[in-house]
Design a protein around this motif. Structure first.
Motif, PDB file in Angstrom:
ATOM      1  N   ASN A  52       0.858  -1.156  -0.027  1.00 13.35           N
ATOM      2  CA  ASN A  52       0.206   0.049   0.009  1.00 13.35           C
ATOM      3  C   ASN A  52       1.136   1.325   0.002  1.00 13.35           C
ATOM      4  O   ASN A  52       0.864   2.179   0.895  1.00 13.35           O
ATOM      5  N   SER A 106      -0.930  -6.132  -0.976  1.00 13.22           N
ATOM      6  CA  SER A 106      -1.553  -4.766  -1.264  1.00 13.22           C
ATOM      7  C   SER A 106      -3.151  -4.499  -1.656  1.00 13.22           C
ATOM      8  O   SER A 106      -3.410  -5.297  -2.171  1.00 13.22           O
ATOM      9  N   ASP A 124      -4.097  -1.131  -2.530  1.00 12.27           N
ATOM     10  CA  ASP A 124      -4.304  -0.140  -3.319  1.00 12.27           C
ATOM     11  C   ASP A 124      -3.710  -0.467  -4.575  1.00 12.27           C
ATOM     12  O   ASP A 124      -3.476  -1.375  -5.085  1.00 12.27           O
TER      13      ASP A 124
END
Length: 340
Positions: free
Chosen positions: A54, A81, A83
């Motif tokens: 992220n 992650s 994002d």
């Protein structure tokens, strides 16, 4: 220490290094190749290795900064992650990327994964191993690229380079450190501690342990032995026999840890640590719940709570960042005999 004791200590370190290399070999099974562009690498290329989660906010400037220093190729592991970190990296022509959902903590905080990439791709290259919130600077880096620095180090017979991790913070509560993707994070985090660092020689690995800065000052006054280590060996002319022991704080063989030995008159750098960029209080709460960042998580509950409380870390003694030369003037890094 007697001759027998020295031999026994060396033997134990050799066994430890072999165990770490074996862990790296096993760790490769946890990695899924997303984009592997390493076929284009040349022997003289400087490589950067990192594990990220992220980091879409930091990534644009991170890549810009290290490209400007002379990094030719990035080898990145993206861990769990949510994002656009993975997508952003896939779109970069000078990035090879792997992904994993495995435990960050169980992989020695990502070092087993990075160790495999170093072992497989890093040999005979100068390799820079950093976190996404670390920006390396060194004396003369405004005009001298890493290629010039590493050529000089090799001419001196040095194959490692040390850097102090310097915590940056805003002139107010942590929540005020606003930054947009692509922004220079030192604009949002312009302050640092120039004094109050302790240096301690540690016999086992031959390294110098450095502690201090706002995290020790604000969160570990009662238990300074738990304050984060700030010494790192981020830049190494890699050999397949090498291994990082604890993040990039300590490496094996022991001679790699001599980068801070003032008697060698070598240059040192600073890793500008942007941990307290926008969202730090919320990240502290999330990291505490995940329990992936410290070996003994409960020892750091007070630290997480302190960051989550959105403190103002600045004091009357805080210094404003004024570029690499200012860090030399403050004694936080040294040019040694390196004439940048």
């Amino acid at each position: 220490m007697g001759a027998f004791s020295k031999l026994r200590a060396r033997y134990r370190l050799r066994l430890k290094r072999r165990r770490l290399l074996w862990r790296a070999l096993r760790a490769r099974h946890a990695l899924r190749r997303v984009e592997n562009r390493t076929a284009i690498l040349k022997p003289e290329d400087i490589l950067l290795f990192a594990t990220m989660r992220n980091e879409a906010l930091r990534l644009p400037y991170f890549l810009q900064h290290y490209r400007a220093l002379g990094v030719v190729h990035f080898l990145i592991v993206v861990n769990d992650s949510s994002d656009d970190t993975l997508g952003l990296l896939q779109r970069q022509p000078d990035v090879s990327v792997w992904s994993t959902q495995a435990s960050y903590r169980a992989s020695r905080f990502g070092m087993d994964w990075i160790s495999w990439l170093l072992l497989h791709y890093g040999k005979r290259h100068w390799c820079l191993t950093v976190d996404a919130d670390e920006l390396l600077v060194y004396p003369g880096c405004e005009t001298q690229k890493l290629q010039q620095l590493t050529a000089w180090l090799e001419a001196q017979g040095a194959n490692s380079f040390g850097a102090l991790m310097l915590d940056l913070y805003p002139p107010g509560p942590l929540s005020t450190a606003h930054s947009d993707p692509g922004d220079d994070p030192t604009k949002a985090l312009p302050l640092y501690d120039a004094q109050g660092y302790t240096w301690e020689q540690q016999a086992r690995f031959g390294n110098i342990s450095i502690r201090g800065g706002p995290r020790k000052r604000c969160f570990f006054t009662d238990r300074p032995e738990l304050a984060p280590h700030l010494h790192k060996i981020p830049l190494v002319k890699w050999n397949w026999r090498y291994a990082y022991v604890s993040s990039t704080h300590v490496a094996l063989p022991r001679r790699l840890n001599r980068a801070f030995d003032a008697r060698l008159n070598l240059p040192t750098g600073v890793l500008l640590h942007t941990k307290f960029l926008e969202g730090a209080p919320e990240r502290a709460k999330s990291e505490q719940l995940r329990g992936e960042h410290f070996t003994h998580c409960k020892d750091y509950d007070a630290y997480y709570a302190g960051v989550a409380a959105d403190p103002d870390l600045s004091t009357a003694e805080s210094c404003s960042y004024r570029g690499p030369q200012g860090l030399v003037e403050d004694g936080l890094m040294t040019p040694g005999a390196w004439q940048a």
